[in-house]
Design a protein around this motif. Structure first.
Motif, PDB file in Angstrom:
ATOM      1  N   GLY A  64       0.819  -1.214   0.000  1.00 13.52           N
ATOM      2  CA  GLY A  64       0.000   0.000   0.000  1.00 13.52           C
ATOM      3  C   GLY A  64       0.847   1.256   0.000  1.00 13.52           C
ATOM      4  O   GLY A  64       0.555   2.212  -0.719  1.00 13.52           O
ATOM      5  N   ASP A  65       1.921   1.256   0.800  1.00 13.60           N
ATOM      6  CA  ASP A  65       2.814   2.417   0.840  1.00 13.60           C
ATOM      7  C   ASP A  65       3.419   2.685  -0.537  1.00 13.60           C
ATOM      8  O   ASP A  65       3.468   3.821  -1.001  1.00 13.60           O
ATOM      9  N   ARG A  66       3.881   1.621  -1.193  1.00 12.21           N
ATOM     10  CA  ARG A  66       4.526   1.797  -2.498  1.00 12.21           C
ATOM     11  C   ARG A  66       3.525   2.202  -3.566  1.00 12.21           C
ATOM     12  O   ARG A  66       3.833   3.009  -4.453  1.00 12.21           O
ATOM     13  N   GLU A  67       2.318   1.668  -3.496  1.00 17.59           N
ATOM     14  CA  GLU A  67       1.283   2.096  -4.443  1.00 17.59           C
ATOM     15  C   GLU A  67       0.929   3.564  -4.206  1.00 17.59           C
ATOM     16  O   GLU A  67       0.695   4.317  -5.142  1.00 17.59           O
ATOM     17  N   LEU A  68       0.905   3.980  -2.931  1.00 19.36           N
ATOM     18  CA  LEU A  68       0.647   5.383  -2.615  1.00 19.36           C
ATOM     19  C   LEU A  68       1.777   6.266  -3.148  1.00 19.36           C
ATOM     20  O   LEU A  68       1.529   7.352  -3.677  1.00 19.36           O
ATOM     21  N   TYR A  94      -4.563  -0.870   1.124  1.00 13.77           N
ATOM     22  CA  TYR A  94      -4.769  -0.400   2.496  1.00 13.77           C
ATOM     23  C   TYR A  94      -6.151  -0.769   3.027  1.00 13.77           C
ATOM     24  O   TYR A  94      -6.372  -0.735   4.233  1.00 13.77           O
ATOM     25  N   ARG A  95      -7.074  -0.995   2.116  1.00  9.85           N
ATOM     26  CA  ARG A  95      -8.492  -1.150   2.474  1.00  9.85           C
ATOM     27  C   ARG A  95      -8.976   0.113   3.188  1.00  9.85           C
ATOM     28  O   ARG A  95      -9.669   0.045   4.208  1.00  9.85           O
ATOM     29  N   ASP A  96      -8.560   1.252   2.618  1.00  5.16           N
ATOM     30  CA  ASP A  96      -8.846   2.535   3.266  1.00  5.16           C
ATOM     31  C   ASP A  96      -8.826   3.655   2.219  1.00  5.16           C
ATOM     32  O   ASP A  96      -7.794   4.304   2.016  1.00  5.16           O
ATOM     33  N   GLU A  97      -9.962   3.865   1.571  1.00  5.72           N
ATOM     34  CA  GLU A  97     -10.050   4.923   0.559  1.00  5.72           C
ATOM     35  C   GLU A  97      -9.809   6.305   1.159  1.00  5.72           C
ATOM     36  O   GLU A  97      -9.165   7.153   0.538  1.00  5.72           O
ATOM     37  N   ALA A  98     -10.309   6.533   2.364  1.00  9.33           N
ATOM     38  CA  ALA A  98     -10.193   7.850   2.992  1.00  9.33           C
ATOM     39  C   ALA A  98      -8.732   8.222   3.241  1.00  9.33           C
ATOM     40  O   ALA A  98      -8.332   9.380   3.041  1.00  9.33           O
ATOM     41  N   LYS A  99      -7.934   7.271   3.643  1.00  2.20           N
ATOM     42  CA  LYS A  99      -6.511   7.526   3.899  1.00  2.20           C
ATOM     43  C   LYS A  99      -5.806   7.969   2.620  1.00  2.20           C
ATOM     44  O   LYS A  99      -5.054   8.948   2.617  1.00  2.20           O
ATOM     45  N   VAL A 100      -6.055   7.266   1.528  1.00  2.72           N
ATOM     46  CA  VAL A 100      -5.408   7.588   0.251  1.00  2.72           C
ATOM     47  C   VAL A 100      -5.875   8.955  -0.234  1.00  2.72           C
ATOM     48  O   VAL A 100      -5.057   9.789  -0.649  1.00  2.72           O
ATOM     49  N   ILE A 112      -1.132   9.570   8.340  1.00  2.00           N
ATOM     50  CA  ILE A 112      -0.099   8.596   8.016  1.00  2.00           C
ATOM     51  C   ILE A 112       1.095   8.815   8.951  1.00  2.00           C
ATOM     52  O   ILE A 112       1.212   9.861   9.595  1.00  2.00           O
ATOM     53  N   GLU A 113       1.983   7.835   8.976  1.00  2.43           N
ATOM     54  CA  GLU A 113       3.171   7.916   9.819  1.00  2.43           C
ATOM     55  C   GLU A 113       4.121   8.995   9.294  1.00  2.43           C
ATOM     56  O   GLU A 113       4.190   9.260   8.086  1.00  2.43           O
ATOM     57  N   ASP A 114       4.881   9.578  10.219  1.00  3.43           N
ATOM     58  CA  ASP A 114       5.800  10.659   9.855  1.00  3.43           C
ATOM     59  C   ASP A 114       6.839  10.238   8.822  1.00  3.43           C
ATOM     60  O   ASP A 114       7.197  11.017   7.935  1.00  3.43           O
ATOM     61  N   GLY A 115       7.322   9.009   8.916  1.00  3.39           N
ATOM     62  CA  GLY A 115       8.318   8.540   7.958  1.00  3.39           C
ATOM     63  C   GLY A 115       7.774   8.487   6.540  1.00  3.39           C
ATOM     64  O   GLY A 115       8.450   8.882   5.588  1.00  3.39           O
ATOM     65  N   LEU A 116       6.557   7.990   6.396  1.00  2.27           N
ATOM     66  CA  LEU A 116       5.938   7.940   5.073  1.00  2.27           C
ATOM     67  C   LEU A 116       5.670   9.355   4.571  1.00  2.27           C
ATOM     68  O   LEU A 116       5.916   9.662   3.398  1.00  2.27           O
ATOM     69  N   ARG A 117       5.192  10.226   5.437  1.00  2.00           N
ATOM     70  CA  ARG A 117       4.930  11.617   5.048  1.00  2.00           C
ATOM     71  C   ARG A 117       6.222  12.292   4.538  1.00  2.00           C
ATOM     72  O   ARG A 117       6.243  12.923   3.490  1.00  2.00           O
ATOM     73  N   ALA A 118       7.311  12.124   5.296  1.00  2.00           N
ATOM     74  CA  ALA A 118       8.585  12.735   4.896  1.00  2.00           C
ATOM     75  C   ALA A 118       9.075  12.153   3.570  1.00  2.00           C
ATOM     76  O   ALA A 118       9.596  12.884   2.714  1.00  2.00           O
TER      77      ALA A 118
END
Length: 193
Positions: A64-68, A94-100, A112-118
């Motif tokens: 999910g992270d890589r697709e994002l 992710y099974r989470d449309e709202a997050k994406v 989302i987590e700070d590492g992914l955001r950065a």
């Protein structure tokens, strides 16, 4: 400008395969898949191998992270086909449309987590400007991202920066929402092989 090769530049056996896929899936094969079948010795085989490794190989980033990441890079490049394809795939992973949707709407406030955001910030800068500096990398590493995760994220960025430009150059047709969802289901099941 859409080139005719995406419609009919294939050997008879490949055309039969496309028909079988359409019959069983209920959707035409997306242009991204058609492109890798055109001159596979020149582009397709290498592109599939590299993209599959970046998107489904061993990594501390989830699928999910890589697709994002692919969706964010595609959004920066304003590639409608790839934004649609990888948004749908990230949502299913992710099974989470709202997050994406939150990430693609406002990265700073997305849940989302700070590492992914950065990392997404860094990939956005790299895609937009073609370069990142030491400060960009320090921000990613100080958010807890490992050097290996940075390498993995850069591989995703490279794969989709190329794919975005090809999608726009070849004027990929946009599938329907149902077509994007079907493609996402396929990508999650089979990857990019």
């Amino acid at each position: 400008m859409r080139l005719d090769i995406l419609n009919d530049g294939y050997r008879p056996g490949t055309k039969v395969l496309f028909t079988i896929i359409r019959v069983f899936s209920g959707h035409p094969l997306p242009d991204a898949a058609k492109l890798v079948f055109y001159r596979p010795d020149f582009y397709g085989a290498a592109a599939k191998k590299f993209t599959h490794a970046a998107m489904r190989g061993a990594s501390d980033w989830s699928v999910g992270d890589r697709e994002l990441m692919a969706a964010v890079v595609s959004q920066v490049n304003d590639c409608a086909f790839c934004v649609g394809a990888h948004t749908a795939t990230a949502e299913q992973a992710y099974r989470d449309e709202a997050k994406v949707l939150a990430v693609l709407t406002d990265l700073d406030s997305a849940p989302i987590e700070d590492g992914l955001r950065a990392t997404l910030r860094m990939l956005s800068t790299l895609t937009r400007t073609g370069t990142v500096g030491a400060e960009d990398m320090r921000a990613v590493l100080s958010a807890g991202v490992t050097p290996r995760q940075v390498e993995d994220a850069l591989a995703v960025c490279a794969a989709f920066d190329i794919t975005n430009h090809l999608a726009d150059a070849f004027d990929f047709e946009l599938p329907s929402p149902a077509g994007f969802k079907a493609g996402a289901k396929f990508l999650l099941k089979r990857g990019y092989r």
